[in-house]
Design a protein around this motif. Structure first.
Motif, PDB file in Angstrom:
ATOM      1  N   UNK A 246     -55.850  -9.052  22.777  1.00 41.13           N
ATOM      2  CA  UNK A 246     -56.245 -10.461  22.750  1.00 41.13           C
ATOM      3  C   UNK A 246     -55.211 -11.283  22.001  1.00 41.13           C
ATOM      4  N   UNK A 247     -55.050 -12.538  22.442  1.00 43.68           N
ATOM      5  CA  UNK A 247     -54.134 -13.496  21.836  1.00 43.68           C
ATOM      6  C   UNK A 247     -54.913 -14.743  21.465  1.00 43.68           C
ATOM      7  N   UNK A 248     -54.570 -15.341  20.318  1.00 45.10           N
ATOM      8  CA  UNK A 248     -55.187 -16.605  19.926  1.00 45.10           C
ATOM      9  C   UNK A 248     -54.121 -17.523  19.350  1.00 45.10           C
ATOM     10  N   UNK A 249     -54.348 -18.826  19.462  1.00 45.29           N
ATOM     11  CA  UNK A 249     -53.385 -19.812  18.971  1.00 45.29           C
ATOM     12  C   UNK A 249     -53.873 -20.452  17.673  1.00 45.29           C
ATOM     13  N   UNK A 250     -52.919 -20.810  16.832  1.00 46.23           N
ATOM     14  CA  UNK A 250     -53.213 -21.547  15.602  1.00 46.23           C
ATOM     15  C   UNK A 250     -53.587 -22.978  15.982  1.00 46.23           C
ATOM     16  N   UNK A 251     -54.479 -23.636  15.216  1.00 44.44           N
ATOM     17  CA  UNK A 251     -54.849 -25.022  15.517  1.00 44.44           C
ATOM     18  C   UNK A 251     -53.671 -25.987  15.581  1.00 44.44           C
ATOM     19  N   UNK A 252     -52.592 -25.681  14.847  1.00 41.75           N
ATOM     20  CA  UNK A 252     -51.442 -26.597  14.872  1.00 41.75           C
ATOM     21  C   UNK A 252     -50.559 -26.401  16.099  1.00 41.75           C
ATOM     22  N   UNK A 253     -50.845 -25.386  16.912  1.00 40.17           N
ATOM     23  CA  UNK A 253     -50.101 -25.155  18.138  1.00 40.17           C
ATOM     24  C   UNK A 253     -48.730 -24.542  17.952  1.00 40.17           C
ATOM     25  N   UNK A 254     -48.329 -24.268  16.700  1.00 38.81           N
ATOM     26  CA  UNK A 254     -46.976 -23.753  16.448  1.00 38.81           C
ATOM     27  C   UNK A 254     -46.924 -22.233  16.287  1.00 38.81           C
ATOM     28  N   UNK A 266     -51.559  -6.345  14.127  1.00 38.20           N
ATOM     29  CA  UNK A 266     -51.616  -7.748  14.500  1.00 38.20           C
ATOM     30  C   UNK A 266     -50.197  -8.310  14.422  1.00 38.20           C
ATOM     31  N   UNK A 267     -49.819  -9.110  15.400  1.00 36.29           N
ATOM     32  CA  UNK A 267     -48.474  -9.680  15.427  1.00 36.29           C
ATOM     33  C   UNK A 267     -48.550 -11.200  15.405  1.00 36.29           C
ATOM     34  N   UNK A 268     -47.773 -11.799  14.509  1.00 36.63           N
ATOM     35  CA  UNK A 268     -47.658 -13.257  14.440  1.00 36.63           C
ATOM     36  C   UNK A 268     -46.436 -13.701  15.227  1.00 36.63           C
ATOM     37  N   UNK A 269     -46.596 -14.783  16.003  1.00 34.64           N
ATOM     38  CA  UNK A 269     -45.512 -15.345  16.790  1.00 34.64           C
ATOM     39  C   UNK A 269     -45.318 -16.814  16.429  1.00 34.64           C
ATOM     40  N   UNK A 270     -44.078 -17.269  16.516  1.00 30.29           N
ATOM     41  CA  UNK A 270     -43.817 -18.705  16.557  1.00 30.29           C
ATOM     42  C   UNK A 270     -43.970 -19.113  18.017  1.00 30.29           C
ATOM     43  N   UNK A 271     -44.631 -20.253  18.254  1.00 35.67           N
ATOM     44  CA  UNK A 271     -44.853 -20.681  19.633  1.00 35.67           C
ATOM     45  C   UNK A 271     -44.193 -22.026  19.898  1.00 35.67           C
ATOM     46  N   UNK A 272     -43.383 -22.076  20.938  1.00 37.67           N
ATOM     47  CA  UNK A 272     -42.758 -23.319  21.393  1.00 37.67           C
ATOM     48  C   UNK A 272     -43.530 -23.776  22.626  1.00 37.67           C
ATOM     49  N   UNK A 281     -42.687 -12.935  14.718  1.00 37.82           N
ATOM     50  CA  UNK A 281     -42.386 -13.219  13.319  1.00 37.82           C
ATOM     51  C   UNK A 281     -42.682 -12.031  12.410  1.00 37.82           C
ATOM     52  N   UNK A 282     -43.811 -11.366  12.658  1.00 39.24           N
ATOM     53  CA  UNK A 282     -44.268 -10.344  11.728  1.00 39.24           C
ATOM     54  C   UNK A 282     -45.352  -9.505  12.389  1.00 39.24           C
ATOM     55  N   UNK A 283     -45.361  -8.198  12.114  1.00 37.30           N
ATOM     56  CA  UNK A 283     -46.440  -7.324  12.556  1.00 37.30           C
ATOM     57  C   UNK A 283     -47.039  -6.636  11.338  1.00 37.30           C
ATOM     58  N   UNK A 284     -48.371  -6.689  11.229  1.00 32.67           N
ATOM     59  CA  UNK A 284     -49.063  -6.141  10.055  1.00 32.67           C
ATOM     60  C   UNK A 284     -50.156  -5.183  10.517  1.00 32.67           C
ATOM     61  N   UNK A 323     -54.452 -14.111   5.127  1.00 36.19           N
ATOM     62  CA  UNK A 323     -54.148 -15.522   4.903  1.00 36.19           C
ATOM     63  C   UNK A 323     -52.920 -15.880   5.725  1.00 36.19           C
ATOM     64  N   UNK A 324     -52.899 -17.103   6.278  1.00 32.09           N
ATOM     65  CA  UNK A 324     -51.782 -17.575   7.097  1.00 32.09           C
ATOM     66  C   UNK A 324     -50.956 -18.569   6.280  1.00 32.09           C
ATOM     67  N   UNK A 325     -49.690 -18.264   6.081  1.00 28.50           N
ATOM     68  CA  UNK A 325     -48.806 -19.137   5.324  1.00 28.50           C
ATOM     69  C   UNK A 325     -48.271 -20.278   6.171  1.00 28.50           C
ATOM     70  N   UNK A 326     -47.580 -21.219   5.560  1.00 26.18           N
ATOM     71  CA  UNK A 326     -47.081 -22.403   6.279  1.00 26.18           C
ATOM     72  C   UNK A 326     -46.058 -22.079   7.363  1.00 26.18           C
ATOM     73  N   UNK A 327     -45.413 -20.925   7.272  1.00 23.86           N
ATOM     74  CA  UNK A 327     -44.447 -20.519   8.293  1.00 23.86           C
ATOM     75  C   UNK A 327     -45.013 -19.472   9.238  1.00 23.86           C
TER      76      UNK A 327
END
Length: 397
Positions: A246-254, A266-272, A281-284, A323-327
């Motif tokens: 499953x994939x989900x997007x951050x409310x800010x769309x980034x 879990x893997x974090x991505x930057x989204x354009x 960006x990171x896998x935890x 927790x999700x950081x600003x980046x």
């Protein structure tokens, strides 16, 4: 007469019983009612279930009290075969449920059923049913214009698009995209297994998590015709054997976040959003250090305030919190027991106050109160007994 046939997903479920110990879709926080800006006092909760070999009757209707966290069953729509994932249109007039079958009307396919929603009682009335052109549909989503339902077929290894007709009924598929490939896990990745289809906020791109090929497929979505065109690049690769689910997007769309079923990460991505591209960006880890038992990730969601990420572990039977950081970086917070076995789908209400978990094997839904500052979870009230719950869909009262 609909022919029922067990999928591999059902066999995994039955085997597990012998072991010890946008738009609205299951697990998505519901959108505030534009005609009633005041915070709601209660929410309706539709519960999708497995009915094959189970005591479940179909789709259950519950009410969540937002002051106390108490969840109560108020009704059921019987006779719906394996409605394992649910979604509603933007105006909350119609509900759509996959029928997770591998044989439908004598052909190798599952189906999607359409229902009207009574404006006062929220009871469901059947409209019609259409084949998905692929076995074991396990996820669906309605586009923002309420023109189409997009469906991921797990056994079929493909994604299909069905048009929504006047009155909420579904027409035959207008698009089917077949995936190809496999992965290193010969038991689970012998071929493609589309597990989720997710539109981004722009509605220009559709992302399909394919557990069998270790890829997130990327399509350009034509909201006027319901057509899918492979994007460039056409996919994003995950780690070999990860099994993206499953994939989900951050409310800010980034940012976007993917949960991997087979290697429990879990893997974090930057989204354009302009280019429709995901950059890792990171896998935890989704499991605590030192855990050696069998466990499979299931669902993933971001809190409405965008500060925390949650994922479910079936086997370890927990929710992991980051927790999700600003980046977009992830920092571990805690693991919390779901107080039941095989937590599949879960959801967070739009106020961010409650997180509800469907424990499939122990036939229960557990409500947790969420601390907005720390992201931590605390159980409230008593678990609600529902047979084989696998999907939770919140709708404003």
């Amino acid at each position: 007469m609909t022919q029922l046939k067990l999928t591999r997903r059902h066999f995994l479920y039955l085997a597990g019983l012998g072991t010890a110990g946008t738009l609205l879709a299951c697990g998505d926080e519901e959108s505030p009612d534009p005609e009633n800006p005041d915070p709601p006092k209660e929410l309706w909760v539709y519960v999708g279930t497995y009915t094959t070999g189970q005591e479940s009757q179909g789709i259950y209707l519950c009410r969540l009290d937002l002051e106390t966290g108490v969840l109560q069953q108020v009704g059921v729509t019987p006779g719906v075969a394996d409605p394992s994932f649910l979604a509603v249109d933007g105006k909350r007039r119609y509900l759509y449920a996959v029928n997770e079958l591998t044989s439908f009307e004598g052909k190798p396919s599952g189906a999607v059923s359409a229902f009207t929603i009574h404006p006062e009682t929220h009871a469901l009335t059947f409209i019609n049913q259409q084949a998905t052109q692929g076995g074991a549909p396990c996820h669906l989503e309605v586009d923002a214009k309420d023109g189409f339902v997009l469906v991921a077929n797990y056994v079929g290894g493909n994604v299909a698009v069905l048009p929504i007709q006047e009155g909420g009924g579904l027409g035959p598929t207008v698009e089917v995209k077949q995936h190809e490939g496999s992965g290193p896990n010969t038991d689970r990745q012998e071929g493609p297994h589309a597990h989720q289809v997710r539109l981004d906020a722009t509605q220009k791109y559709a992302f399909v998590s394919d557990l069998g090929t270790d890829k997130i497929m990327v399509y350009q979505f034509d909201a006027g015709r319901g057509k899918l065109t492979p994007h460039q690049p056409a996919s994003v690769a995950t780690q070999p054997g990860a099994g993206p689910r499953h994939l989900t997007f951050h409310p800010n769309g980034r940012f976007a976040f993917n949960i991997n079923e087979l290697n429990s990460t879990l893997t974090a991505f930057a989204y354009d959003s302009a280019q429709g591209t995901l950059t890792p960006l990171q896998t935890v880890p989704a499991l605590p250090e030192g855990f050696t038992g069998a466990s499979y990730c299931a669902d993933i969601h971001v809190s409405p305030d965008g500060r925390f990420l949650y994922g479910s572990n079936r086997g370890h039977d927990s929710i992991v919190v980051y927790a999700i950081g600003p980046s977009g970086q992830l920092t571990y917070v805690e693991h919390v027991s779901t107080l039941g076995r095989w937590p599949r789908n879960f959801t967070i209400d739009s106020t961010g106050t409650y997180l509800l978990v469907a424990n499939q094997h122990t036939h229960s839904i557990v409500t947790f109160r969420r601390d907005a500052e720390t992201g931590k979870l605390t159980p409230v009230g008593q678990p609600l007994e529902i047979p084989a719950p696998v999907c939770l869909l919140l709708v404003p009262a």
